[in-house]
Design an enzyme around this catalytic site. Structure first.
Site, PDB file in Angstrom:
ATOM      1  N   CYS A 111     -57.231 -33.465   7.627  1.00  0.00           N
ATOM      2  CA  CYS A 111     -56.263 -32.434   7.799  1.00  0.00           C
ATOM      3  C   CYS A 111     -56.434 -31.554   8.898  1.00  0.00           C
ATOM      4  O   CYS A 111     -57.474 -30.945   9.471  1.00  0.00           O
ATOM      5  CB  CYS A 111     -56.561 -31.738   6.362  1.00  0.00           C
ATOM      6  SG  CYS A 111     -55.680 -30.046   6.546  1.00  0.00           S
ATOM      7  N   GLU A 112     -55.368 -31.391   9.682  1.00  0.00           N
ATOM      8  CA  GLU A 112     -55.326 -30.803  10.937  1.00  0.00           C
ATOM      9  C   GLU A 112     -55.326 -29.095  10.649  1.00  0.00           C
ATOM     10  O   GLU A 112     -55.644 -28.215  11.560  1.00  0.00           O
ATOM     11  CB  GLU A 112     -54.250 -31.080  11.907  1.00  0.00           C
ATOM     12  CG  GLU A 112     -52.915 -30.555  11.535  1.00  0.00           C
ATOM     13  CD  GLU A 112     -51.902 -31.065  12.608  1.00  0.00           C
ATOM     14  OE1 GLU A 112     -52.296 -32.177  13.394  1.00  0.00           O
ATOM     15  OE2 GLU A 112     -50.977 -30.677  12.568  1.00  0.00           O
ATOM     16  N   HIS A 113     -55.056 -28.754   9.466  1.00  0.00           N
ATOM     17  CA  HIS A 113     -54.990 -27.478   9.137  1.00  0.00           C
ATOM     18  C   HIS A 113     -56.396 -26.576   8.689  1.00  0.00           C
ATOM     19  O   HIS A 113     -56.528 -25.527   8.747  1.00  0.00           O
ATOM     20  CB  HIS A 113     -53.834 -26.945   7.998  1.00  0.00           C
ATOM     21  CG  HIS A 113     -52.584 -27.358   8.412  1.00  0.00           C
ATOM     22  ND1 HIS A 113     -51.870 -28.207   7.707  1.00  0.00           N
ATOM     23  CD2 HIS A 113     -51.834 -27.042   9.552  1.00  0.00           C
ATOM     24  CE1 HIS A 113     -50.479 -28.517   8.317  1.00  0.00           C
ATOM     25  NE2 HIS A 113     -50.690 -27.818   9.419  1.00  0.00           N
ATOM     26  N   HIS A 114     -57.338 -27.727   8.110  1.00  0.00           N
ATOM     27  CA  HIS A 114     -58.395 -27.182   7.712  1.00  0.00           C
ATOM     28  C   HIS A 114     -59.519 -27.915   8.263  1.00  0.00           C
ATOM     29  O   HIS A 114     -60.940 -27.586   8.175  1.00  0.00           O
ATOM     30  CB  HIS A 114     -58.581 -27.162   6.172  1.00  0.00           C
ATOM     31  CG  HIS A 114     -57.510 -26.425   5.562  1.00  0.00           C
ATOM     32  ND1 HIS A 114     -56.280 -26.834   5.103  1.00  0.00           N
ATOM     33  CD2 HIS A 114     -57.558 -25.051   5.093  1.00  0.00           C
ATOM     34  CE1 HIS A 114     -55.518 -25.854   4.406  1.00  0.00           C
ATOM     35  NE2 HIS A 114     -56.533 -24.832   4.696  1.00  0.00           N
ATOM     36  N   GLN A 152     -50.329 -35.275   6.619  1.00  0.00           N
ATOM     37  CA  GLN A 152     -49.955 -36.908   6.107  1.00  0.00           C
ATOM     38  C   GLN A 152     -48.410 -37.388   6.321  1.00  0.00           C
ATOM     39  O   GLN A 152     -48.111 -38.723   6.662  1.00  0.00           O
ATOM     40  CB  GLN A 152     -50.165 -36.854   4.374  1.00  0.00           C
ATOM     41  CG  GLN A 152     -50.032 -38.047   4.096  1.00  0.00           C
ATOM     42  CD  GLN A 152     -50.428 -38.068   2.504  1.00  0.00           C
ATOM     43  OE1 GLN A 152     -51.143 -37.428   2.058  1.00  0.00           O
ATOM     44  NE2 GLN A 152     -49.639 -38.999   1.678  1.00  0.00           N
ATOM     45  N   HIS A 180     -55.892 -34.828  -0.478  1.00  0.00           N
ATOM     46  CA  HIS A 180     -56.451 -33.773   0.510  1.00  0.00           C
ATOM     47  C   HIS A 180     -57.664 -32.877   0.099  1.00  0.00           C
ATOM     48  O   HIS A 180     -57.614 -32.251  -0.938  1.00  0.00           O
ATOM     49  CB  HIS A 180     -55.338 -32.880   0.965  1.00  0.00           C
ATOM     50  CG  HIS A 180     -54.214 -33.681   1.731  1.00  0.00           C
ATOM     51  ND1 HIS A 180     -53.842 -33.278   2.863  1.00  0.00           N
ATOM     52  CD2 HIS A 180     -53.516 -34.570   1.124  1.00  0.00           C
ATOM     53  CE1 HIS A 180     -52.814 -34.372   3.084  1.00  0.00           C
ATOM     54  NE2 HIS A 180     -52.714 -35.033   2.058  1.00  0.00           N
ATOM     55  N   CYS A 182     -58.764 -30.089   1.045  1.00  0.00           N
ATOM     56  CA  CYS A 182     -58.457 -28.808   1.308  1.00  0.00           C
ATOM     57  C   CYS A 182     -57.734 -28.420   0.074  1.00  0.00           C
ATOM     58  O   CYS A 182     -57.523 -27.170  -0.237  1.00  0.00           O
ATOM     59  CB  CYS A 182     -57.555 -28.416   2.626  1.00  0.00           C
ATOM     60  SG  CYS A 182     -56.120 -29.404   2.706  1.00  0.00           S
TER      61      CYS A 182
END
Ligand SMILES: [Zn+2]
Length: 223
Positions: A111-114, A152, A180, A182
């Site tokens: 996940c590119e956010h976490h 995703q 995910h 996260c």
């Protein structure tokens, strides 16, 4: 926008993707892999140091090195086009005219956010317009795009786009069902939930064709 949140926090917690292309800078490959690993090593060391960890401990001292190698060569190796699988196709000599489904392809992404893992399954299908592709290439292309910081939705679209290009047809579809970490292990901590995304090109936009694909995915097979 919610109060007391910066824009970054707001977007991050809502997992909003901004583009179907991975947002890479133009100078992304100015540094070679060894130079990248050296810099990441230094930065991971600093993060651990800030957290108060004793980097002289035998168990911890190799961690910055392991993480830098893992980032550059493994879990983010799909950022570098040099790692892209060769997408050679062949003439459809046996004139197979139905859809081909490669299902239950393992997805390990991040996940590119976490920067936490995304783990799941991808199901990919196409209908040949005259070209066919080696079965394992479909797994490889999923893996290549998964090995990036991802959302995703983008991963699903990138897989379809790449296969459309290679097979010279719009008739490609992909469904991904993934957990995910996260979501499962922090924040809302919902261990049961998973996320489903889909992209249907060409003939797969037709209800019947789409239904056939989704029925194949549901087929239970104990081999
Ligand atoms: Zn996340």
């Amino acid at each position: 926008m919610k109060e007391n949140l910066t824009e970054i926090e707001y977007i991050g917690d809502n997992h909003v993707g901004t583009s179907s292309d991975t947002p890479l800078r133009e100078d992304a490959f100015m540094l070679n892999d060894d130079e990248k690993m050296r810099l990441i090593n230094k930065n991971v060391y600093e993060i651990m140091e800030v957290l108060g960890l004793d980097l002289t401990d035998d168990s911890l001292k190799g961690t910055p090195h392991r993480v830098s190698k893992m980032f550059v060569q493994e879990i983010f190796g799909g950022l570098n086009p040099k790692n892209k699988p060769k997408m050679s196709t062949f003439e459809n000599k046996y004139k197979y005219g139905e859809m081909l489904v490669e299902k239950n392809i393992t997805v390990y992404s991040t996940c590119e956010h976490h920067l936490l893992p995304i783990v799941g399954r991808a199901h990919v299908a196409y209908i040949s317009s005259g070209r066919v592709i080696g079965l394992s290439k479909m797994n490889r292309i999923v893996d290549y795009f998964a090995k990036r910081p991802q959302v995703q939705e983008r991963l699903t679209m990138q897989i379809v786009k790449e296969l459309q290009k290679a097979l010279d047809t719009e008739d490609v579809a992909c469904v991904i069902d993934a957990k995910h970490l996260c979501v499962n292990s922090r924040g809302i901590r919902d261990i049961e939930s998973s996320t489903v995304t889909s992209e249907f090109g060409g003939q797969f936009k037709d209800q019947n064709v789409r239904r056939e694909f989704l029925d194949y995915i549901k087929l239970k097979a104990d081999f």
